[in-house]
Scaffold this motif. Structure first.
Motif, PDB file in Angstrom:
ATOM      1  N   VAL A  25      53.811 -44.361  10.970  1.00 22.08           N
ATOM      2  CA  VAL A  25      52.396 -44.192  11.040  1.00 22.08           C
ATOM      3  C   VAL A  25      51.902 -43.554  12.299  1.00 22.08           C
ATOM      4  O   VAL A  25      51.081 -42.439  12.464  1.00 22.08           O
ATOM      5  N   THR A  26      52.575 -44.091  13.385  1.00 24.34           N
ATOM      6  CA  THR A  26      52.394 -43.445  14.968  1.00 24.34           C
ATOM      7  C   THR A  26      52.964 -41.962  14.956  1.00 24.34           C
ATOM      8  O   THR A  26      52.286 -41.013  15.728  1.00 24.34           O
ATOM      9  N   GLY A  27      54.022 -41.738  14.349  1.00 22.89           N
ATOM     10  CA  GLY A  27      54.689 -40.436  14.331  1.00 22.89           C
ATOM     11  C   GLY A  27      53.756 -39.439  13.539  1.00 22.89           C
ATOM     12  O   GLY A  27      53.726 -38.197  13.927  1.00 22.89           O
ATOM     13  N   ALA A  28      53.145 -39.837  12.614  1.00 25.94           N
ATOM     14  CA  ALA A  28      52.164 -38.912  11.807  1.00 25.94           C
ATOM     15  C   ALA A  28      51.057 -38.557  12.607  1.00 25.94           C
ATOM     16  O   ALA A  28      50.524 -37.560  12.382  1.00 25.94           O
ATOM     17  N   ILE A  29      50.692 -39.560  13.294  1.00 22.66           N
ATOM     18  CA  ILE A  29      49.243 -39.196  14.275  1.00 22.66           C
ATOM     19  C   ILE A  29      49.807 -38.143  15.574  1.00 22.66           C
ATOM     20  O   ILE A  29      48.855 -37.738  15.970  1.00 22.66           O
ATOM     21  N   LEU A  30      51.278 -38.536  15.799  1.00 16.80           N
ATOM     22  CA  LEU A  30      51.606 -38.062  17.242  1.00 16.80           C
ATOM     23  C   LEU A  30      51.064 -36.580  17.506  1.00 16.80           C
ATOM     24  O   LEU A  30      50.947 -36.187  18.463  1.00 16.80           O
ATOM     25  N   PRO A  31      51.338 -35.526  16.311  1.00 20.60           N
ATOM     26  CA  PRO A  31      51.173 -34.270  16.639  1.00 20.60           C
ATOM     27  C   PRO A  31      49.560 -33.812  17.134  1.00 20.60           C
ATOM     28  O   PRO A  31      49.292 -32.866  17.742  1.00 20.60           O
ATOM     29  N   PHE A  32      48.912 -34.826  16.624  1.00 19.34           N
ATOM     30  CA  PHE A  32      47.320 -34.507  16.886  1.00 19.34           C
ATOM     31  C   PHE A  32      46.834 -34.984  18.302  1.00 19.34           C
ATOM     32  O   PHE A  32      45.810 -34.482  18.977  1.00 19.34           O
ATOM     33  N   VAL A  33      47.683 -35.766  19.162  1.00 22.21           N
ATOM     34  CA  VAL A  33      47.426 -36.312  20.292  1.00 22.21           C
ATOM     35  C   VAL A  33      48.594 -36.180  21.314  1.00 22.21           C
ATOM     36  O   VAL A  33      48.563 -36.696  22.640  1.00 22.21           O
TER      37      VAL A  33
END
Length: 313
Positions: free
Chosen positions: A205-213
């Protein structure tokens, strides 16, 4: 490792044996390591998005966890009977991590840790509707007193809902609900599977969000964030090993040593010190939690699982 519940013996029948002494030492080391991890989370969380810190916390926890899984055999360590229950438990664990990590960036470590000590109160109260357990009037009284201590710490007022203390309290509630799912899952699934899928979910889950932050860290910060995961994962394993050597009622009081470490680090690094209301509230909450713990122990109730891998952090 079976993940089965190990009923507690009556408190009077719990001598401090060499095995219990070993368990206490392991627990103290685990708490000290978790405290180091908390310091790193607070430090890095002030420089980088919390999602990044969560990702590294989850990903590099696989380093120590993988040794445990391979030692016990992949098939036996990761087989589960109720995948959906693991999804729910993992979602609650992720919510707890996110809220508590955010609270670390907005409050002193000691204040956040003091609030998270209310988790046993939530677990005992929620075990009635979620597990069908019976809680007697003495423990309900202790729960009410404990929640009064929580109110002393969070100091309810017009801005309480937006306060960092409320974020920490929501994280603690999520952790308590996740702990109840762990108690249910531990009856049918190995503890290694519970922790593995929780860690895997958080990483995905955090890996999926990671590119945006994503903010590219320098080498020192990269190593520190990797250390967050490895230190936290190691602490989990040591804490689990402690539960193999002694009962919960023998070990868990030493978990409160986290407040000593948090207060020390807060003062030395950030020149922060808990105010009188946090100290008074934390004392009330700790006393209530200890009473509930030993009351359940004396009644011979299965308080937690002796062979489980879990952490609120």
């Amino acid at each position: 490792m079976t993940g089965e519940a190990k009923p507690l013996r009556p408190a009077a029948a719990m001598p401090v044996t060499p095995q219990a002494g070993k368990a206490i030492v392991l627990m103290l080391i685990a708490v000290a390591l978790f405290s180091v991890m908390d310091v790193l989370v607070k430090w890095e969380g002030a420089l980088y998005p919390v999602v990044m810190v969560m990702f590294f916390r989850s990903l590099f926890a696989f380093v120590p966890l993988s040794f445990f899984v391979f030692k016990n055999g992949i098939r036996g360590a990761l087989a589960v009977q109720s995948p959906m229950s693991h999804v729910l438990r993992s979602a609650l664990g992720l919510g707890a991590m996110a809220a508590i990590f955010v609270a670390y960036t907005k409050m002193s470590l000691a204040d956040v840790i003091a609030i998270t000590f209310s988790a046993p109160l939530f677990v005992t109260a929620l075990s009635v509707p979620m597990l069908g357990e019976r809680v007697g009037p003495r423990r309900w009284s202790a729960i009410l007193v404990g929640f009064a201590g929580v109110l002393i710490m969070v100091q309810p007022g017009p801005g309480m809902v937006e306060s960092a203390a409320m974020i920490a309290l929501v994280g603690t509630l999520c952790y308590a609900m996740a702990s109840i799912y762990v108690r249910k899952l531990s009856r049918v699934d190995p503890s290694s599977a519970i922790v593995f899928y929780n860690t895997l979910t958080a990483t995905i889950v955090t890996g999926a969000i990671l590119p945006f932050v994503w903010v590219t860290p320098d080498l020192v910060d990269l190593l520190l964030m990797m250390a967050i995961g490895m230190v936290g994962g190691t602490a989990q394993l040591l804490k689990t090993q402690a539960f193999r050597y002694a009962d919960v009622a023998v070990i868990m009081p030493f978990d409160y040593s986290a407040l000593i470490w948090a207060t020390l680090y807060s003062y030395l690094i950030w020149d922060e010190f808990p105010d009188q209301w946090v100290l008074i509230g934390a004392t009330v909450v700790i006393a209530s939690g200890l009473y509930i713990l030993f009351r359940e122990s004396s009644l011979g109730l299965p308080r937690g699982q002796a062979r489980r891998l879990q952490s609120k952090r």
